[in-house]
Design a protein around this motif. Structure first.
Motif, PDB file in Angstrom:
ATOM      1  N   THR A   1       0.839  -1.192   0.000  1.00 20.41           N
ATOM      2  CA  THR A   1       0.000   0.000   0.000  1.00 20.41           C
ATOM      3  C   THR A   1       0.873   1.240   0.000  1.00 20.41           C
ATOM      4  N   LYS A   2       0.235   2.358  -0.269  1.00 19.05           N
ATOM      5  CA  LYS A   2       0.964   3.629  -0.291  1.00 19.05           C
ATOM      6  C   LYS A   2       1.681   3.858   1.038  1.00 19.05           C
ATOM      7  N   ARG A   3       0.919   3.609   2.088  1.00 17.98           N
ATOM      8  CA  ARG A   3       1.478   3.851   3.407  1.00 17.98           C
ATOM      9  C   ARG A   3       2.661   2.937   3.681  1.00 17.98           C
ATOM     10  N   GLU A   4       2.533   1.717   3.259  1.00 15.68           N
ATOM     11  CA  GLU A   4       3.620   0.771   3.479  1.00 15.68           C
ATOM     12  C   GLU A   4       4.874   1.187   2.720  1.00 15.68           C
ATOM     13  N   ILE A   5       4.676   1.644   1.501  1.00 20.63           N
ATOM     14  CA  ILE A   5       5.830   2.110   0.727  1.00 20.63           C
ATOM     15  C   ILE A   5       6.463   3.318   1.405  1.00 20.63           C
ATOM     16  N   GLU A   6       5.598   4.176   1.917  1.00 22.68           N
ATOM     17  CA  GLU A   6       6.092   5.361   2.619  1.00 22.68           C
ATOM     18  C   GLU A   6       6.947   4.951   3.819  1.00 22.68           C
ATOM     19  N   ILE A   7       6.419   4.023   4.592  1.00 23.81           N
ATOM     20  CA  ILE A   7       7.139   3.529   5.760  1.00 23.81           C
ATOM     21  C   ILE A   7       8.459   2.885   5.333  1.00 23.81           C
ATOM     22  N   LEU A   8       8.372   2.100   4.282  1.00 23.83           N
ATOM     23  CA  LEU A   8       9.567   1.412   3.798  1.00 23.83           C
ATOM     24  C   LEU A   8      10.652   2.410   3.414  1.00 23.83           C
ATOM     25  N   GLN A   9      10.244   3.474   2.764  1.00 19.27           N
ATOM     26  CA  GLN A   9      11.227   4.472   2.359  1.00 19.27           C
ATOM     27  C   GLN A   9      11.876   5.135   3.567  1.00 19.27           C
ATOM     28  N   LEU A  10      11.048   5.377   4.565  1.00 18.80           N
ATOM     29  CA  LEU A  10      11.597   6.014   5.768  1.00 18.80           C
ATOM     30  C   LEU A  10      12.532   5.057   6.502  1.00 18.80           C
ATOM     31  N   ILE A  11      12.182   3.786   6.488  1.00 17.31           N
ATOM     32  CA  ILE A  11      13.059   2.790   7.082  1.00 17.31           C
ATOM     33  C   ILE A  11      14.410   2.818   6.370  1.00 17.31           C
ATOM     34  N   CYS A  12      14.341   2.910   5.050  1.00 19.37           N
ATOM     35  CA  CYS A  12      15.565   2.895   4.251  1.00 19.37           C
ATOM     36  C   CYS A  12      16.367   4.177   4.396  1.00 19.37           C
ATOM     37  N   GLN A  13      15.780   5.168   5.021  1.00 24.96           N
ATOM     38  CA  GLN A  13      16.546   6.387   5.308  1.00 24.96           C
ATOM     39  C   GLN A  13      17.131   6.322   6.714  1.00 24.96           C
ATOM     40  N   GLN A  14      17.157   5.123   7.233  1.00 28.74           N
ATOM     41  CA  GLN A  14      17.776   4.858   8.531  1.00 28.74           C
ATOM     42  C   GLN A  14      17.040   5.497   9.698  1.00 28.74           C
ATOM     43  N   ASN A  15      15.764   5.724   9.514  1.00 26.49           N
ATOM     44  CA  ASN A  15      14.983   6.205  10.638  1.00 26.49           C
ATOM     45  C   ASN A  15      14.586   5.032  11.530  1.00 26.49           C
ATOM     46  N   THR A  16      14.500   5.289  12.826  1.00 30.76           N
ATOM     47  CA  THR A  16      13.998   4.267  13.734  1.00 30.76           C
ATOM     48  C   THR A  16      12.471   4.333  13.732  1.00 30.76           C
ATOM     49  N   THR A  17      11.877   3.322  14.351  1.00 29.20           N
ATOM     50  CA  THR A  17      10.420   3.291  14.421  1.00 29.20           C
ATOM     51  C   THR A  17       9.876   4.583  15.042  1.00 29.20           C
ATOM     52  N   GLU A  18      10.528   4.990  16.121  1.00 30.03           N
ATOM     53  CA  GLU A  18      10.101   6.210  16.806  1.00 30.03           C
ATOM     54  C   GLU A  18      10.124   7.414  15.868  1.00 30.03           C
ATOM     55  N   GLU A  19      11.207   7.546  15.157  1.00 31.70           N
ATOM     56  CA  GLU A  19      11.368   8.706  14.276  1.00 31.70           C
ATOM     57  C   GLU A  19      10.326   8.716  13.166  1.00 31.70           C
ATOM     58  N   ILE A  20      10.070   7.542  12.632  1.00 34.23           N
ATOM     59  CA  ILE A  20       9.066   7.449  11.578  1.00 34.23           C
ATOM     60  C   ILE A  20       7.701   7.875  12.123  1.00 34.23           C
ATOM     61  N   ALA A  21       7.413   7.382  13.328  1.00 29.75           N
ATOM     62  CA  ALA A  21       6.143   7.736  13.961  1.00 29.75           C
ATOM     63  C   ALA A  21       6.016   9.244  14.104  1.00 29.75           C
ATOM     64  N   GLU A  22       7.090   9.879  14.540  1.00 23.96           N
ATOM     65  CA  GLU A  22       7.072  11.333  14.705  1.00 23.96           C
ATOM     66  C   GLU A  22       6.814  12.037  13.381  1.00 23.96           C
ATOM     67  N   LYS A  23       7.518  11.567  12.374  1.00 24.93           N
ATOM     68  CA  LYS A  23       7.406  12.242  11.078  1.00 24.93           C
ATOM     69  C   LYS A  23       6.027  12.086  10.458  1.00 24.93           C
ATOM     70  N   LEU A  24       5.386  10.988  10.748  1.00 17.75           N
ATOM     71  CA  LEU A  24       4.070  10.748  10.137  1.00 17.75           C
ATOM     72  C   LEU A  24       2.930  11.063  11.094  1.00 17.75           C
ATOM     73  N   PHE A  25       3.284  11.515  12.281  1.00 16.72           N
ATOM     74  CA  PHE A  25       2.294  11.856  13.297  1.00 16.72           C
ATOM     75  C   PHE A  25       1.382  10.668  13.616  1.00 16.72           C
ATOM     76  N   ILE A  26       1.981   9.512  13.744  1.00 16.50           N
ATOM     77  CA  ILE A  26       1.208   8.336  14.132  1.00 16.50           C
ATOM     78  C   ILE A  26       1.934   7.639  15.276  1.00 16.50           C
ATOM     79  N   SER A  27       1.313   6.636  15.834  1.00 17.55           N
ATOM     80  CA  SER A  27       1.927   5.932  16.951  1.00 17.55           C
ATOM     81  C   SER A  27       3.033   4.998  16.458  1.00 17.55           C
TER      82      SER A  27
END
Lengths: 225, 225
Positions: free
Chosen positions: A164-190
DNA sequence: TCAAAAACAGGTATAAATACCTGCTTTTAA
DNA sequence: TTAAAAGCAGGTATTTATACCTGTTTTTGA
């Protein structure tokens, strides 16, 4: 520094173009066109004579074959660089192909100009090559950057299967070496949501861990943006 | 053209050197030093603020780590190029390593200067980058030329970061989605040793986590055997 | 041969990721 | 309109990775 003129040689088969170039360059008081040639072979002959050696050779990439043998600007560049390493080769070409440019630079060309460039750029290039040894403009730099380290272009950007779009988005952020926490912050989700998405990604891609996700992303060209 | 000054940002940890640079550049009437920074992290912060964005960033290659995390000029170049594509990065370094230079260019640097160059060259470089988008001097060109052909040699660029054979081996196993334990088993060594190697890899590649290692391995072609 | 670098391995922490749950809301598409 | 899919978010628990120490042995290169 400005006492001695920059000696330039022209290697270009089209007479009119060559004459035009000569006219443009001769207008500059610090440049002297010391010889002209219509093909590659005669260049080597003239240079071997050994007098009035140019500092810089302006070489047309698409030179005509001499007799039956092909002898283009790339080969000439090769030979000049090996036989006359003090002479700098500036390539002129109508083409604007990244791989071609990179190849020429790799073979020792000091710079690359497209034929429809501003006359002033030719002068700039000659000066730059004379002073610094090189003239790499933005076009050439891009060509180099995209060719350094690359070997082949699969380019088969498959529209990531079930993701899904969201999954791809998450995947890209993962590949930018963000941690789970950081991704959550950037996307304003838990973080737990991110966690859920990553778990789905692991399952969908059949990966054991994040490493597999990254490899998947790379293989699917998802990191280009 | 000459109405607006070239806005330059300095990223250099050594205060004295930075001040010297600033002094040299401020002396030029068409250059304005709009900000200085001693480390990479604060650069991103400042740029994100979004005002007085520089045209060109002069970046010291060997920036100090921020806290415990490494963040050198290479990584900064990466981030600038992806986050602020309009800003050009000019690298300053004491090293003169072909592979390193090629790597930096590949990662988007617009040019490379050694720190003991003539002050005038810094000015030239800034102007050149501002006008043409690039500044490739003879040193950088040689580095590029010698590296354009190395695409099939995996170890070439890695050597720039001084990865050992063992580290590369570990890295490859990591990229095959093995856990630390599994790698240890396969190599008949202690998991702690694998751990040590991975930590060295993180340090040397400047990665935050395994994701960075994988991306590094991919970019360096370490996974094709 | 000697010193440096690499490889090895241990401890003690904490941080992060992964594996399962559960249930709720929003969006999408038949 | 309604069911399915996607997105959201909480729990608990375990595994893995990372950070930062310490040290020894082995290999390498000048």
């Amino acid at each position: 520094m400005s006492e001695e003129k920059i000696r330039v040689g022209l290697v270009e088969d089209q007479l009119l173009f060559r004459q035009g170039l000569k006219a443009i360059l001769s207008y500059q008081k610090d440049i002297e066109v010391v010889f002209e040639s219509a093909d590659g072979y005669s260049v080597i002959e003239k240079l071997s004579a050994g007098k009035d050696l140019p500092h810089i050779l302006l070489v047309d990439l698409s030179l005509p074959p001499n007799g039956k043998k092909e002898y283009n600007g790339l080969q000439l560049t090769d030979d000049i660089c090996s036989q006359f390493p003090d002479i700098r080769v500036l390539i002129l070409s109508v083409h604007n192909d990244d791989n071609l440019i990179a190849q020429l630079i790799q073979h020792g060309a000091a710079g690359y100009l497209v034929k429809d460039c501003d006359p002033h750029e030719v002068y700039d290039a000659i000066q730059s090559v004379h002073v610094k040894g090189t003239y790499i403009n933005e076009t050439a730099l891009k060509a180099i950057q995209s060719n350094l380290g690359k070997r082949s272009k699969p380019k088969a950007l498959s529209a990531a299967l079930n993701l899904t779009k969201r999954e791809i988005e998450i995947l890209q952020l993962i590949c930018q070496q963000n941690t789970t926490e950081e991704i959550a912050e950037k996307l304003f989700i838990s973080p737990k949501t991110v966690d859920g998405h990553r778990n789905n990604l692991l399952q969908k891609t059949g990966s054991r861990n994040t490493v597999g996700l990254v490899l998947f992303a790379v293989s699917q060209n998802l990191l280009s943006k």
